[in-house]
Enzyme design. Structure first.
Site, PDB file in Angstrom:
ATOM      1  N   GLY A  13       0.828  -1.200   0.000  1.00 49.33           N
ATOM      2  CA  GLY A  13       0.000   0.000   0.000  1.00 49.33           C
ATOM      3  C   GLY A  13       0.859   1.245   0.000  1.00 49.33           C
ATOM      4  N   SER A  22       2.600  -1.105  -4.456  1.00 50.04           N
ATOM      5  CA  SER A  22       1.289  -0.479  -4.646  1.00 50.04           C
ATOM      6  C   SER A  22       0.704  -0.876  -5.991  1.00 50.04           C
ATOM      7  CB  SER A  22       1.414   1.035  -4.560  1.00 50.04           C
ATOM      8  OG  SER A  22       0.178   1.626  -4.862  1.00 50.04           O
ATOM      9  N   SER A  56      -3.171   6.823  -5.153  1.00 49.93           N
ATOM     10  CA  SER A  56      -3.873   6.185  -4.036  1.00 49.93           C
ATOM     11  C   SER A  56      -5.029   7.060  -3.585  1.00 49.93           C
ATOM     12  CB  SER A  56      -2.926   5.984  -2.856  1.00 49.93           C
ATOM     13  OG  SER A  56      -1.793   5.260  -3.256  1.00 49.93           O
ATOM     14  N   ALA A 105      -7.951  11.825  -2.668  1.00 51.33           N
ATOM     15  CA  ALA A 105      -9.291  12.396  -2.791  1.00 51.33           C
ATOM     16  C   ALA A 105      -9.740  13.135  -1.544  1.00 51.33           C
ATOM     17  CB  ALA A 105     -10.288  11.292  -3.117  1.00 51.33           C
ATOM     18  N   GLY A 110     -11.161  17.776   2.988  1.00 50.08           N
ATOM     19  CA  GLY A 110     -11.343  18.744   4.060  1.00 50.08           C
ATOM     20  C   GLY A 110     -10.141  19.080   4.904  1.00 50.08           C
ATOM     21  N   PHE A 112     -14.645  21.520  11.925  1.00 48.76           N
ATOM     22  CA  PHE A 112     -15.079  20.267  11.308  1.00 48.76           C
ATOM     23  C   PHE A 112     -16.137  19.617  12.189  1.00 48.76           C
ATOM     24  CE2 PHE A 112     -13.633  17.169   8.016  1.00 48.76           C
ATOM     25  CZ  PHE A 112     -13.270  18.101   7.072  1.00 48.76           C
ATOM     26  N   GLN A 120     -19.170   4.228   7.726  1.00 53.61           N
ATOM     27  CA  GLN A 120     -19.658   5.602   7.801  1.00 53.61           C
ATOM     28  C   GLN A 120     -20.316   6.067   6.508  1.00 53.61           C
ATOM     29  OE1 GLN A 120     -16.847   9.184   8.119  1.00 53.61           O
ATOM     30  NE2 GLN A 120     -17.898   9.142  10.077  1.00 53.61           N
ATOM     31  N   HIS A 152     -21.354   9.373   4.607  1.00 55.22           N
ATOM     32  CA  HIS A 152     -21.103  10.815   4.611  1.00 55.22           C
ATOM     33  C   HIS A 152     -22.372  11.498   4.120  1.00 55.22           C
ATOM     34  CE1 HIS A 152     -19.354  14.709   3.963  1.00 55.22           C
ATOM     35  NE2 HIS A 152     -18.196  14.302   4.424  1.00 55.22           N
ATOM     36  N   LEU A 187     -17.750  13.210  -3.298  1.00 58.29           N
ATOM     37  CA  LEU A 187     -17.900  13.894  -2.016  1.00 58.29           C
ATOM     38  C   LEU A 187     -17.905  15.418  -2.132  1.00 58.29           C
ATOM     39  CD1 LEU A 187     -17.778  13.546   1.127  1.00 58.29           C
ATOM     40  CD2 LEU A 187     -15.348  13.960   0.904  1.00 58.29           C
ATOM     41  N   GLU A 219     -16.942  18.019   4.174  1.00 59.06           N
ATOM     42  CA  GLU A 219     -17.519  18.581   5.376  1.00 59.06           C
ATOM     43  C   GLU A 219     -17.091  20.026   5.575  1.00 59.06           C
ATOM     44  OE1 GLU A 219     -18.133  15.732   8.319  1.00 59.06           O
ATOM     45  OE2 GLU A 219     -16.982  16.881   9.772  1.00 59.06           O
ATOM     46  N   ARG A 260     -21.188  12.897  11.497  1.00 59.94           N
ATOM     47  CA  ARG A 260     -21.720  12.401  10.229  1.00 59.94           C
ATOM     48  C   ARG A 260     -22.840  11.396  10.402  1.00 59.94           C
ATOM     49  NH1 ARG A 260     -15.910  11.904   7.196  1.00 59.94           N
ATOM     50  NH2 ARG A 260     -15.631  14.149   7.117  1.00 59.94           N
ATOM     51  N   HIS A 309     -18.656   6.082   2.919  1.00 61.59           N
ATOM     52  CA  HIS A 309     -17.466   6.908   2.860  1.00 61.59           C
ATOM     53  C   HIS A 309     -16.255   6.239   3.501  1.00 61.59           C
ATOM     54  CE1 HIS A 309     -15.212  10.586   2.660  1.00 61.59           C
ATOM     55  NE2 HIS A 309     -15.143  10.735   3.964  1.00 61.59           N
ATOM     56  N   ARG A 364     -16.254   7.526  12.951  1.00 63.44           N
ATOM     57  CA  ARG A 364     -15.041   8.348  12.859  1.00 63.44           C
ATOM     58  C   ARG A 364     -15.407   9.813  12.762  1.00 63.44           C
ATOM     59  NH1 ARG A 364     -11.888  10.563   8.037  1.00 63.44           N
ATOM     60  NH2 ARG A 364     -13.876  10.270   7.016  1.00 63.44           N
ATOM     61  N   ASN A 395     -10.031  13.124  11.364  1.00 58.29           N
ATOM     62  CA  ASN A 395      -9.158  12.318  12.225  1.00 58.29           C
ATOM     63  C   ASN A 395      -8.365  11.291  11.425  1.00 58.29           C
ATOM     64  OD1 ASN A 395      -9.272  13.326  14.773  1.00 58.29           O
ATOM     65  ND2 ASN A 395     -10.737  11.835  15.576  1.00 58.29           N
TER      66      ASN A 395
HETATM   67  C1  LIG Z   1     -13.484  11.453  -0.869  1.00 60.98           C
HETATM   68  C2  LIG Z   1     -12.827  11.276   0.448  1.00 60.98           C
HETATM   69  C3  LIG Z   1     -12.541  12.391   1.231  1.00 60.98           C
HETATM   70  C4  LIG Z   1     -11.925  12.251   2.464  1.00 60.98           C
HETATM   71  N1  LIG Z   1     -11.649  13.370   3.197  1.00 60.98           N
HETATM   72  C5  LIG Z   1     -11.015  13.239   4.380  1.00 60.98           C
HETATM   73  C6  LIG Z   1     -10.676  14.375   5.150  1.00 60.98           C
HETATM   74  O1  LIG Z   1     -10.945  15.506   4.768  1.00 60.98           O
HETATM   75  N2  LIG Z   1     -10.042  14.203   6.319  1.00 60.98           N
HETATM   76  C7  LIG Z   1      -9.704  12.968   6.771  1.00 60.98           C
HETATM   77  O2  LIG Z   1      -9.098  12.869   7.824  1.00 60.98           O
HETATM   78  N3  LIG Z   1     -10.019  11.867   6.055  1.00 60.98           N
HETATM   79  C8  LIG Z   1     -10.660  11.968   4.875  1.00 60.98           C
HETATM   80  N4  LIG Z   1     -10.983  10.845   4.164  1.00 60.98           N
HETATM   81  C9  LIG Z   1     -10.538   9.539   4.634  1.00 60.98           C
HETATM   82  C10 LIG Z   1      -9.068   9.325   4.312  1.00 60.98           C
HETATM   83  O3  LIG Z   1      -8.730  10.037   3.162  1.00 60.98           O
HETATM   84  C11 LIG Z   1      -8.742   7.869   4.076  1.00 60.98           C
HETATM   85  O4  LIG Z   1      -9.161   7.134   5.150  1.00 60.98           O
HETATM   86  C12 LIG Z   1      -7.251   7.689   3.912  1.00 60.98           C
HETATM   87  O5  LIG Z   1      -6.753   8.522   2.916  1.00 60.98           O
HETATM   88  C13 LIG Z   1      -6.869   6.263   3.621  1.00 60.98           C
HETATM   89  O6  LIG Z   1      -5.470   6.221   3.405  1.00 60.98           O
HETATM   90  P1  LIG Z   1      -4.681   4.855   3.336  1.00 60.98           P
HETATM   91  O7  LIG Z   1      -3.251   5.200   3.218  1.00 60.98           O
HETATM   92  O8  LIG Z   1      -5.093   3.997   4.442  1.00 60.98           O
HETATM   93  O9  LIG Z   1      -5.201   4.179   2.005  1.00 60.98           O
HETATM   94  P2  LIG Z   1      -5.191   4.643   0.479  1.00 60.98           P
HETATM   95  O10 LIG Z   1      -4.754   6.029   0.286  1.00 60.98           O
HETATM   96  O11 LIG Z   1      -6.505   4.238  -0.071  1.00 60.98           O
HETATM   97  O12 LIG Z   1      -4.053   3.756  -0.146  1.00 60.98           O
HETATM   98  C14 LIG Z   1      -4.185   2.384  -0.309  1.00 60.98           C
HETATM   99  C15 LIG Z   1      -2.949   1.894  -1.008  1.00 60.98           C
HETATM  100  O13 LIG Z   1      -2.927   0.497  -1.029  1.00 60.98           O
HETATM  101  C16 LIG Z   1      -2.617   0.041  -2.304  1.00 60.98           C
HETATM  102  N5  LIG Z   1      -3.210  -1.284  -2.471  1.00 60.98           N
HETATM  103  C17 LIG Z   1      -4.478  -1.654  -2.177  1.00 60.98           C
HETATM  104  N6  LIG Z   1      -4.652  -2.941  -2.482  1.00 60.98           N
HETATM  105  C18 LIG Z   1      -3.477  -3.398  -2.977  1.00 60.98           C
HETATM  106  C19 LIG Z   1      -3.037  -4.660  -3.475  1.00 60.98           C
HETATM  107  N7  LIG Z   1      -3.843  -5.724  -3.546  1.00 60.98           N
HETATM  108  N8  LIG Z   1      -1.761  -4.761  -3.915  1.00 60.98           N
HETATM  109  C20 LIG Z   1      -0.923  -3.678  -3.866  1.00 60.98           C
HETATM  110  N9  LIG Z   1      -1.305  -2.491  -3.403  1.00 60.98           N
HETATM  111  C21 LIG Z   1      -2.567  -2.348  -2.960  1.00 60.98           C
HETATM  112  C22 LIG Z   1      -3.151   1.069  -3.213  1.00 60.98           C
HETATM  113  O14 LIG Z   1      -2.485   1.045  -4.450  1.00 60.98           O
HETATM  114  C23 LIG Z   1      -2.844   2.334  -2.442  1.00 60.98           C
HETATM  115  O15 LIG Z   1      -1.525   2.733  -2.703  1.00 60.98           O
HETATM  116  C24 LIG Z   1     -11.605  10.967   2.936  1.00 60.98           C
HETATM  117  C25 LIG Z   1     -11.894   9.856   2.166  1.00 60.98           C
HETATM  118  C26 LIG Z   1     -12.513   9.997   0.936  1.00 60.98           C
HETATM  119  C27 LIG Z   1     -12.830   8.795   0.148  1.00 60.98           C
END
Ligand SMILES: Cc1cc2nc3c(=O)[nH]c(=O)nc-3n(C[C@H](O)[C@H](O)[C@H](O)COP(=O)(O)OP(=O)(O)OC[C@H]3O[C@@H](n4cnc5c(N)ncnc54)[C@H](O)[C@@H]3O)c2cc1C
Ligand code: SF4
Ligand code: FES
Lengths: 252, 598, 130
Positions: free
Chosen positions: B12, B37, B44, B48, B51, B117, B231, B233, B243, B246, B286, B354, B389, B393
């Site tokens: 990831g 990844s 990733s 997206a 906020g 927020f 959750q 949204h 989205l 917020e 939310r 969400h 959540r 956070n």
């Molecule tokens: C539209 C949107 C808006 C948001 N806004 C906010 C906000 O304002 N504030 C806040 O705190 N949170 C927000 N969130 C939540 C937050 O953004 C996410 O929880 C967080 O970014 C997740 O990050 P992560 O690193 O865990 O995963 P991700 O960024 O989703 O990364 C996952 C990684 O795993 C890799 N991967 C997955 N499966 C495999 C596989 N089988 N093999 C190899 N690689 C793999 C992918 O390629 C990627 O690199 C938002 C979420 C969304 C969807």
């Protein structure tokens, strides 16, 4: 007729390295709705007509930079280009111009990534600061000097727009030069002198002949042409300063 | 098959994975790190997030406030020691991002600005316009290039973990461009694969958010914790689920029903002040806002739209200038996707899935019960979010616990010897054969898109904003059936270069397992808490029986085995979760009680 | 062995494939007109140095319809070049800030037109009045 009965034709570039010598086009007819994006059209093809069509996508909201393709000969993000803008005409989708095609609409992005890695795309602190000392101060104006260039989503539409890149792939190219400028223009950074070597090189800003199409197609208003051409001025100043002050100087 | 030996493998490359990689590289520069990844890291889904990211910043704020907001927001299902660690380290992580170049929005005096927020008592959300996740992700990605010990495996798809004698020894990956398999043997593995929102129909998640890492750990015996908590949204784009952050409400936006009435005041969130009051009205949490939408819909107070019922998110009174300065991406999305100019017309919105609060069970050091396996980010259940959540956070979580995972994995890798690889390689070979089986077997009849659509619809029906035993049972049955039909999948594409259909099929397998853990966890929780709200006689929170985490254990072809574990409480006893004026009153009473007992 | 076989598309005739490129090539082509015009001016200077008859011959040649046609074309080319140059100028100069805000491109381009108009008016006044 309601939207549900309407259809639209999409002509898609297909290339399969294991069986095709060169790309061919295949036409698909899909249901039309005014709020559907070209990406959704491609997804429809993959889900219900031909599972072998390959393309990149993820966010659907024009921020991850995956889904760039040529649509009727213009570089676009397929997730924010809509069928309604072409209906009832036909849509022609190709892999991004100037980049090697891996398969169907998927291009090889390694050149871009390698170039990005080569420009030191990170802050080399002008002055050290510990976490306990808190953030560096930066006024909204200092932020505005680089913020636009930091908005690059690495979609490579500007590379597909740049004929100089097509003719001479060594050219560092608009997007990466914009990111280079992003760091040089950041008040916290102190590695400008190192990066100017890349700027000054033949493949640096001087590879650009100011076609300007890159800024036109950029989906995030990064204006890479501005980054490149402002650096022509910087590069010239840098050249003269090095003459005047052996050992290197810092230009504005 | 080629074997590549490294010290730490990180699956990831989102915010959590990148932060972990950097932490590991800084902990010990001599260790080798593989960052795997399935998409280029900057694609990733962290990209997206709009906020912002929470950290106590202002002089009149303190860690206790952030702690209480988080624990109450999570309806007391949080691990409180973990929350304490989190709030204490969030700010330093935000400052670290600033030092690495993140273009945080600033005040005129050059200091970082914060915004309000939902569910947060005091403004403490750091933001970079409304592209916070984008900037955090690119900052981390570009900064990671500084460390030579991080070796990236971009566009490599992880299809399994290798586990032997109760320890995780690495991962098997497929190079997307060629279909080539590689066994990445590692002393420690971190999973940072993000959430699983795509198992639902209408959602804000990108196509890659398919719960891969959750399913992988789960299949190897690691329990998935609190999976029923998903959750919704409240403000998303009808049809696509995209989205509207917020922050729209943080900046002062209103939610209006068909009569132009700020309906949230009818749901215990009032009074309806004209400008935002923290933890009230539009700045409530939310789950409450999404539930209020559901009730308005039942009452016939929502508005008909081409993609179903909507309410209006009204930003007009903020004025064009502020909108373009603070919420540029929101303006762009509304204009391009909906043809609505938020300065002149309200935006139609509805709730969409969400965030997955639950995930791979992890302790406060991000370690799973399986030795050598760590997790961070949305895929992980470190115990921070409880039953709901709080917005902003989770970006902070990526950094705080990404860093913990990186340094813990580094420590673990130093403490163990490398395994002789013969038997592991044989296992890896089996993994390869199994993955290839999907494209080599013939005679399948099920179309993938159909299975995927049925799964997503069924999850929405059974595990939506409000749940009933009957609807959840129907979804349990449906998911069981789909897992059966999945074996009979038909794949058009049998090639090895960029065969995305094949990878989608593997992902669908992951999604079905994750979906199953969600619905079985949900049907067994006979109470209402946070985002898990029931209408069939279990409308109340039941601390006697359910102040416990759900653990779902993988059970092969059968349904998951469900059991429970206690919740760690350090300083906040479960109380009434109230917002708006009622919330302020409850908070005052709590303070009085605390003062009296001192 | 890798099954990868990236396909690189040929670049021939690229400038005809997109109207934007056609406009770019025409902008570049305007330099031909400017170059030829400079040569003609140079010839005029040389003839002036060679004496009155030579200069009168040159002046005569200038009244030839072909010559007038060329000059009109050159004028059009120069104007086209100027317009495109005004449009890209904001990209070439360092970013301007006024009171902490970036000066938008359109303001820079408009200012150039304003300056050009003032200069031309001044020039016409000098030529016609004096
Ligand atoms: C539209 C949107 C808006 C948001 N806004 C906010 C906000 O304002 N504030 C806040 O705190 N949170 C927000 N969130 C939540 C937050 O953004 C996410 O929880 C967080 O970014 C997740 O990050 P992560 O690193 O865990 O995963 P991700 O960024 O989703 O990364 C996952 C990684 O795993 C890799 N991967 C997955 N499966 C495999 C596989 N089988 N093999 C190899 N690689 C793999 C992918 O390629 C990627 O690199 C938002 C979420 C969304 C969807
Ligand atoms: S500069 Fe613009 S077009 Fe070029 S890669 Fe960046 S976002 Fe894309
Ligand atoms: S799908 Fe992410 S930019 Fe289009």
């Amino acid at each position: 007729m309601t939207d549900i009965e309407k259809t639209i034709e999409i002509e898609v570039m297909r290339y399969h390295p294991e069986q095709d010598a060169s790309p061919v086009f295949k036409t698909y007819r899909i249901p039309y709705a005014s709020d559907q994006s070209v990406l959704q059209g491609l997804q429809y093809i993959k889900d219900y007509i031909d599972g072998t069509l390959s393309f990149r996508w993820s966010c659907r909201m024009a921020i991850c930079g995956s889904c760039g393709v040529m649509i009727n000969n213009q570089p676009k993000l397929s997730c924010k280009t809509f069928l309604r803008d072409y209906y009832p005409g036909k849509i022609r989708v190709e892999a991004l111009q100037h980049l090697p095609i891996e398969r169907d609409l998927v291009i090889d992005a390694t050149d871009f990534i390698n170039k990005l890695e080569s420009i030191k795309p990170y802050i080399v602190p002008r002055e050290a600061r510990s976490l306990e000392q808190g953030e560096y101060l930066q006024t909204p104006e200092q932020l505005a000097r680089y913020e636009q260039f930091s908005s690059c989503i690495n979609c490579m539409l500007c590379y597909a727009a740049c004929p100089q890149y097509g003719l001479k792939p060594e050219f560092t190219g608009p997007g990466v030069l914009a990111l280079l400028h992003r760091y040089n223009a950041d008040s916290r950074d102190g590695a400008r002198a190192d990066r100017m070597q890349i700027v000054n090189a033949e493949e640096g800003v001087w590879g650009c002949t100011l076609v300007g199409y890159c800024s036109e197609v950029c989906p995030k208003q990064v204006d890479p042409a501005a980054a490149v051409n402002r650096n022509k001025v910087n590069s010239t100043l840098d050249y003269f300063l090095r003459f005047l002050m052996p050992g290197g100087g810092e230009s504005g | 098959m080629e074997t590549i030996k490294v010290d730490i493998a990180i699956v990831g490359g989102g915010g959590a994975g990148l932060r972990a990689a950097i932490a590991a590289a800084e902990a010990d520069a001599s260790q080798t790190i593989a960052l795997i990844s399935k998409v280029y890291p900057m694609r990733s889904h962290t990209v997206a997030a709009e906020g912002g990211s929470a950290a106590v910043t202002q002089a009149h704020d303190n860690l206790d406030h952030h702690f209480h907001d988080t624990v109450a927001g999570g309806d007391w299902l949080c691990e409180q020691d973990v929350v304490e660690y989190f709030v204490a380290h969030a700010r330093e992580e935000m400052v670290q991002l600033e030092h690495w170049g993140c273009p945080w929005s600033r005040k005129d005096n050059g200091h970082v600005n914060v915004r309000a927020f939902g569910g947060m008592k005091i403004e403490r959300t750091w933001f970079a316009a409304d592209k916070t996740g984008f900037h955090i992700l690119h900052t981390l990605f570009q900064t990671s290039m500084k460390y030579p010990s991080i070796r990236r495996f971009d566009e490599h798809f992880c299809c399994d973990l290798i586990v032997e004698n109760g320890r995780c020894h690495g991962a098997v990956v497929i190079e997307v461009a060629t279909g080539k398999f590689t066994f990445i043997q590692a002393r420690a593995v971190i999973i940072a694969t993000g959430g699983a929102g795509r198992v639902f129909r209408e959602n804000t998640n990108g196509g890659i958010v398919t719960g891969d890492g959750m399913a992988l750990a789960y299949r190897h015996g690691v329990p998935l914790r609190d999976m029923e908590f998903v959750q919704y949204h409240p403000t998303c784009m009808p049809g696509t689920g995209l989205l509207f952050t917020e922050a729209c409400r943080g900046e002062g936006g209103f939610l209006l029903n068909r009569d132009g009435y700020r309906y949230l005041q009818d749901y215990g969130l009032g009074p309806p002040d004209p400008s935002p009051r923290n933890k009230a009205m539009e700045l409530g949490p939310r789950d409450r806002l999404s539930q209020a939408f559901w009730h308005e819909k039942q009452k016939g107070k929502t508005i008909d739209g081409p993609h179903g019922q909507v309410v209006h998110l009204d930003l007009r009174h903020l004025g064009e200038k502020k909108l373009h300065e603070r919420l540029p991406q929101i303006c762009e999305l509304a204009e391009e996707f909906l043809g609505v100019d938020p300065a002149h017309a309200p935006i139609p919105v509805c709730p969409a899935v969400h965030y997955t609060m639950g995930g791979i069970m992890a302790n406060g050091e991000t370690a799973s019960p399986l030795a050598g396996l760590y997790s961070a980010g949305e895929c992980s259940s470190v115990g921070l979010h409880g039953a709901n959540r709080l917005g902003s956070n989770s970006l902070a979580e990526l950094c705080v616990f990404g860093k913990v995972a990186g340094s813990e994995a580094s420590k673990f890798a130093r403490s163990v010897t490398s395994h002789h690889s013969g038997t592991l390689e044989k296992q890896a070979e089996d993994v390869k054969q199994q993955a290839l089986g999907i494209i080599t077997r013939s005679g399948g009849t099920e179309r993938m898109a159909i299975l995927r659509t049925e799964m997503a619809q069924s999850m929405e029906d059974g595990c939506g904003i409000y749940r009933t035993g009957t609807a959840m049972q129907a979804t349990c049955d449906k998911i069981d059936e789909l897992r059966e039909r999945y074996r009979n999948l038909n794949i058009d594409d049998r090639s090895s270069t960029w065969n995305t259909e094949w990878l989608l099929a593997i992902e669908l397998g992951y999604q079905l397992d994750v979906a199953q853990s969600m619905v079985y966890s949900a049907i067994n929780r006979k109470e209402s808490r946070g985002s898990h709200q029931r209408l069939d006689g279990y409308e109340q929170r039941d601390d006697v029986n359910y102040l416990r985490h759900t653990l779902a254990h993988y059970n092969g072809d059968a349904a998951p085995r469900i059991d429970y574990m206690g919740v760690r409480i350090t300083k906040s006893r479960p109380g009434i979760r109230a917002y708006g004026a009622a919330g302020e009153k409850a908070e005052q009473e709590r303070k009085n009680r605390e003062a009296a007992s001192d | 062995m890798s099954k990868r076989r990236p396909y690189v598309r040929p670049m021939d005739g690229w400038w005809l494939k997109n109207p934007y490129y056609v406009r770019y090539m025409s902008r570049e082509a305007t330099s031909l007109f400017v170059g030829v015009y400079a040569l003609i001016l140079l010839a005029g200077m040389v003839s002036l140095a060679c004496g009155e008859t030579a200069y009168n011959n040159w002046l005569m040649a200038m009244t030839n319809p072909v010559s007038i046609g060329f000059h009109l074309a050159a004028l059009a080319a120069a104007i086209y070049h100027t317009i495109t140059w005004f449009a890209v100028a904001p990209k070439v100069m360092p970013a301007l800030f006024l009171a902490g805000k970036r000066v938008p491109d359109i303001a820079i381009t408009t200012t150039q037109y304003a300056i050009a108009v003032v200069l031309y008016l001044g020039l016409f006044c000098m030529v016609w009045r004096v």
